[in-house]
Design a protein around this motif. Structure first.
Motif, PDB file in Angstrom:
ATOM      1  N   LEU A 123       7.009   2.164 -17.770  1.00  0.00           N
ATOM      2  CA  LEU A 123       6.187   3.204 -18.385  1.00  0.00           C
ATOM      3  C   LEU A 123       5.151   3.778 -17.428  1.00  0.00           C
ATOM      4  O   LEU A 123       4.813   4.967 -17.496  1.00  0.00           O
ATOM      5  CB  LEU A 123       5.464   2.643 -19.618  1.00  0.00           C
ATOM      6  CG  LEU A 123       6.320   1.977 -20.699  1.00  0.00           C
ATOM      7  CD1 LEU A 123       5.416   1.358 -21.762  1.00  0.00           C
ATOM      8  CD2 LEU A 123       7.279   2.988 -21.323  1.00  0.00           C
ATOM      9  N   GLU A 124       4.639   2.915 -16.553  1.00  0.00           N
ATOM     10  CA  GLU A 124       3.517   3.320 -15.698  1.00  0.00           C
ATOM     11  C   GLU A 124       3.616   2.592 -14.372  1.00  0.00           C
ATOM     12  O   GLU A 124       3.937   1.396 -14.330  1.00  0.00           O
ATOM     13  CB  GLU A 124       2.209   2.986 -16.393  1.00  0.00           C
ATOM     14  CG  GLU A 124       0.965   3.545 -15.752  1.00  0.00           C
ATOM     15  CD  GLU A 124      -0.259   3.301 -16.614  1.00  0.00           C
ATOM     16  OE1 GLU A 124      -1.170   2.584 -16.134  1.00  0.00           O
ATOM     17  OE2 GLU A 124      -0.295   3.803 -17.760  1.00  0.00           O
ATOM     18  N   PHE A 125       3.362   3.318 -13.281  1.00  0.00           N
ATOM     19  CA  PHE A 125       3.395   2.720 -11.944  1.00  0.00           C
ATOM     20  C   PHE A 125       2.093   3.016 -11.226  1.00  0.00           C
ATOM     21  O   PHE A 125       1.737   4.183 -11.020  1.00  0.00           O
ATOM     22  CB  PHE A 125       4.575   3.282 -11.134  1.00  0.00           C
ATOM     23  CG  PHE A 125       4.607   2.801  -9.707  1.00  0.00           C
ATOM     24  CD1 PHE A 125       5.173   1.578  -9.383  1.00  0.00           C
ATOM     25  CD2 PHE A 125       4.039   3.556  -8.682  1.00  0.00           C
ATOM     26  CE1 PHE A 125       5.195   1.121  -8.086  1.00  0.00           C
ATOM     27  CE2 PHE A 125       4.045   3.105  -7.375  1.00  0.00           C
ATOM     28  CZ  PHE A 125       4.633   1.887  -7.077  1.00  0.00           C
ATOM     29  N   ASN A 126       1.362   1.968 -10.885  1.00  0.00           N
ATOM     30  CA  ASN A 126       0.120   2.087 -10.115  1.00  0.00           C
ATOM     31  C   ASN A 126      -0.851   3.087 -10.744  1.00  0.00           C
ATOM     32  O   ASN A 126      -1.507   3.862 -10.035  1.00  0.00           O
ATOM     33  CB  ASN A 126       0.434   2.486  -8.671  1.00  0.00           C
ATOM     34  CG  ASN A 126      -0.668   2.077  -7.704  1.00  0.00           C
ATOM     35  OD1 ASN A 126      -1.481   1.207  -8.006  1.00  0.00           O
ATOM     36  ND2 ASN A 126      -0.698   2.710  -6.539  1.00  0.00           N
ATOM     37  N   GLY A 127      -0.912   3.083 -12.058  1.00  0.00           N
ATOM     38  CA  GLY A 127      -1.844   3.961 -12.753  1.00  0.00           C
ATOM     39  C   GLY A 127      -1.288   5.317 -13.101  1.00  0.00           C
ATOM     40  O   GLY A 127      -1.987   6.121 -13.750  1.00  0.00           O
ATOM     41  N   SER A 157       0.565  -5.313  -3.807  1.00  0.00           N
ATOM     42  CA  SER A 157       0.734  -5.663  -5.210  1.00  0.00           C
ATOM     43  C   SER A 157       0.147  -4.534  -6.049  1.00  0.00           C
ATOM     44  O   SER A 157      -1.034  -4.193  -5.906  1.00  0.00           O
ATOM     45  CB  SER A 157       0.028  -6.983  -5.525  1.00  0.00           C
ATOM     46  OG  SER A 157       0.183  -7.328  -6.881  1.00  0.00           O
ATOM     47  N   VAL A 158       0.975  -3.924  -6.893  1.00  0.00           N
ATOM     48  CA  VAL A 158       0.541  -2.758  -7.667  1.00  0.00           C
ATOM     49  C   VAL A 158       0.663  -3.061  -9.151  1.00  0.00           C
ATOM     50  O   VAL A 158       1.562  -3.798  -9.582  1.00  0.00           O
ATOM     51  CB  VAL A 158       1.376  -1.507  -7.308  1.00  0.00           C
ATOM     52  CG1 VAL A 158       1.175  -1.122  -5.863  1.00  0.00           C
ATOM     53  CG2 VAL A 158       2.852  -1.733  -7.598  1.00  0.00           C
ATOM     54  N   PRO A 159      -0.237  -2.507  -9.964  1.00  0.00           N
ATOM     55  CA  PRO A 159      -0.121  -2.701 -11.416  1.00  0.00           C
ATOM     56  C   PRO A 159       0.974  -1.810 -11.993  1.00  0.00           C
ATOM     57  O   PRO A 159       1.098  -0.644 -11.621  1.00  0.00           O
ATOM     58  CB  PRO A 159      -1.503  -2.289 -11.925  1.00  0.00           C
ATOM     59  CG  PRO A 159      -2.008  -1.311 -10.901  1.00  0.00           C
ATOM     60  CD  PRO A 159      -1.450  -1.764  -9.586  1.00  0.00           C
ATOM     61  N   ILE A 160       1.778  -2.360 -12.863  1.00  0.00           N
ATOM     62  CA  ILE A 160       2.795  -1.588 -13.574  1.00  0.00           C
ATOM     63  C   ILE A 160       2.708  -1.931 -15.050  1.00  0.00           C
ATOM     64  O   ILE A 160       2.132  -2.954 -15.445  1.00  0.00           O
ATOM     65  CB  ILE A 160       4.221  -1.867 -13.055  1.00  0.00           C
ATOM     66  CG1 ILE A 160       4.598  -3.332 -13.266  1.00  0.00           C
ATOM     67  CG2 ILE A 160       4.358  -1.478 -11.599  1.00  0.00           C
ATOM     68  CD1 ILE A 160       6.050  -3.642 -12.950  1.00  0.00           C
ATOM     69  N   LYS A 161       3.264  -1.059 -15.874  1.00  0.00           N
ATOM     70  CA  LYS A 161       3.323  -1.305 -17.307  1.00  0.00           C
ATOM     71  C   LYS A 161       4.764  -1.091 -17.743  1.00  0.00           C
ATOM     72  O   LYS A 161       5.381  -0.076 -17.410  1.00  0.00           O
ATOM     73  CB  LYS A 161       2.385  -0.369 -18.064  1.00  0.00           C
ATOM     74  CG  LYS A 161       2.271  -0.662 -19.556  1.00  0.00           C
ATOM     75  CD  LYS A 161       1.293   0.304 -20.224  1.00  0.00           C
ATOM     76  CE  LYS A 161      -0.122   0.062 -19.746  1.00  0.00           C
ATOM     77  NZ  LYS A 161      -1.101   0.925 -20.469  1.00  0.00           N
ATOM     78  N   THR A 174       5.008  -6.809  -6.702  1.00  0.00           N
ATOM     79  CA  THR A 174       4.928  -6.780  -5.242  1.00  0.00           C
ATOM     80  C   THR A 174       6.014  -5.870  -4.679  1.00  0.00           C
ATOM     81  O   THR A 174       7.187  -6.003  -5.044  1.00  0.00           O
ATOM     82  CB  THR A 174       5.092  -8.196  -4.659  1.00  0.00           C
ATOM     83  OG1 THR A 174       4.055  -9.034  -5.183  1.00  0.00           O
ATOM     84  CG2 THR A 174       4.996  -8.167  -3.138  1.00  0.00           C
ATOM     85  N   LEU A 175       5.611  -4.963  -3.801  1.00  0.00           N
ATOM     86  CA  LEU A 175       6.547  -4.027  -3.181  1.00  0.00           C
ATOM     87  C   LEU A 175       7.050  -4.618  -1.871  1.00  0.00           C
ATOM     88  O   LEU A 175       6.344  -4.623  -0.861  1.00  0.00           O
ATOM     89  CB  LEU A 175       5.857  -2.681  -2.926  1.00  0.00           C
ATOM     90  CG  LEU A 175       5.365  -1.949  -4.171  1.00  0.00           C
ATOM     91  CD1 LEU A 175       4.596  -0.692  -3.769  1.00  0.00           C
ATOM     92  CD2 LEU A 175       6.522  -1.582  -5.084  1.00  0.00           C
ATOM     93  N   ASN A 176       8.252  -5.136  -1.890  1.00  0.00           N
ATOM     94  CA  ASN A 176       8.864  -5.685  -0.686  1.00  0.00           C
ATOM     95  C   ASN A 176       9.492  -4.569   0.141  1.00  0.00           C
ATOM     96  O   ASN A 176       9.731  -3.467  -0.364  1.00  0.00           O
ATOM     97  CB  ASN A 176       9.924  -6.719  -1.067  1.00  0.00           C
ATOM     98  CG  ASN A 176       9.318  -7.952  -1.714  1.00  0.00           C
ATOM     99  OD1 ASN A 176       8.335  -8.485  -1.217  1.00  0.00           O
ATOM    100  ND2 ASN A 176       9.884  -8.399  -2.821  1.00  0.00           N
ATOM    101  N   PRO A 177       9.775  -4.814   1.414  1.00  0.00           N
ATOM    102  CA  PRO A 177      10.413  -3.770   2.219  1.00  0.00           C
ATOM    103  C   PRO A 177      11.810  -3.457   1.706  1.00  0.00           C
ATOM    104  O   PRO A 177      12.527  -4.345   1.217  1.00  0.00           O
ATOM    105  CB  PRO A 177      10.454  -4.381   3.628  1.00  0.00           C
ATOM    106  CG  PRO A 177      10.325  -5.854   3.421  1.00  0.00           C
ATOM    107  CD  PRO A 177       9.485  -6.019   2.198  1.00  0.00           C
TER     108      PRO A 177
END
Length: 278
Positions: A123-127, A157-161, A174-177
């Motif tokens: 629903l939401e990625f990084n705000g 590390s980014v907030p998601i919903k 966590t965003l891995n390569p």
């Protein structure tokens, strides 16, 4: 317009005179006119930052490590939720987002479990709230959320919903390569191969596929390039690229279809080229 000779030049915002990117190609295709592409400024800033960090670490070492520009990955496949019936089946109500259809593996069984699950709705990625096509409001424009993802650093590390089992859940992701079963952009890398009994084995790569035009590539190889993913059981797609004529392999090229993928040797499934050699 981008024409021969001006690739690599600055792309300037006419309103502010700021450089917003570097021109690098134009798209020539049926039904397409005056479409040019540029590398955006945030991506260039990331490259310069990684180059500076690599040079700093190389100064303390005897050998310089290779410089790679790594991009962050969400670690999954996803699809749009444009059909209203599909949104209703998920019980989203007036919410919007994209459906997580498959999770990627990092090529090994180690590491923490992913925060997202197959069947989640992002629903939401990084705000940034997402619509049913995965677009969001970013930098004053309606852009795909992948642009917001690429503004993040690898390992961030980014907030998601997500919407999961009828409830909204806030998570840290966590965003891995980004990693691919078929490697891209192998600059200054010597191709690896193994010859046994006149059979030539090598890992499939983007550079190998560039020997054909995009429309003439063997479909089974192109499908792996576009949709293949790393798994704990397979970290490379090993192919039989040639059969060098010899009595030892007589008949092996019968019914040859360009570069078949090796699934197993003597009943043992192949993980990568080194595994095949063993």
């Amino acid at each position: 317009a981008i024409n021969s000779g001006n690739s690599g030049g600055p792309l300037v915002d006419a309103a502010t005179a700021n450089i917003v990117g570097v021109a690098f190609q134009k798209l020539v295709a049926r039904g397409v006119e005056l479409q040019g592409h540029a590398v955006p400024a945030p991506l260039i800033q990331r490259f310069l930052g990684e180059a500076a960090a690599t040079c700093s670490s190389a100064a303390a070492e005897t050998s310089s490590p290779p410089l790679h520009l790594r991009l962050p990955s969400l670690g999954c496949d996803y699809q749009s939720l444009e059909p209203p019936a599909l949104r209703r089946s998920l019980g989203l109500g007036d919410r919007a987002g994209i459906l997580i259809s498959r999770l990627h593996h990092g090529g090994s069984g180690s590491g923490p479990p992913p925060s997202m699950r197959r069947g989640d709705v992002l629903l939401e990625f990084n705000g940034y709230p997402l619509d049913e096509l995965g677009f969001c409001d970013l930098l004053g424009r309606r852009m795909h959320f992948a642009a917001a993802r690429d503004l993040c650093l690898v390992g961030a590390s980014v907030p998601i919903k997500v919407w999961r089992e009828g409830a909204e859940i806030a998570l840290e992701h966590t965003l891995n390569p980004a990693r691919y079963l078929v490697p891209r952009g192998q600059f200054d890398v010597r191709p690896r191969y193994f010859i046994c009994g006149g059979l030539v084995f090598q890992p499939l790569s983007h550079e190998y596929l560039q020997g054909w035009s995009a429309n003439d590539r063997p479909p089974h190889l192109q499908n792996l390039f576009l949709g293949g993913h790393l798994t704990p059981g397979r970290t490379e797609a090993v192919m039989l690229s040639q059969v060098l004529a010899d009595e030892a392999n007589a008949g092996y090229d019968s019914g040859w279809v360009g570069a078949p993928i090796v699934q197993a040797v003597n009943g043992v499934e192949i993980r990568d080229l080194s595994h095949l050699v063993e």
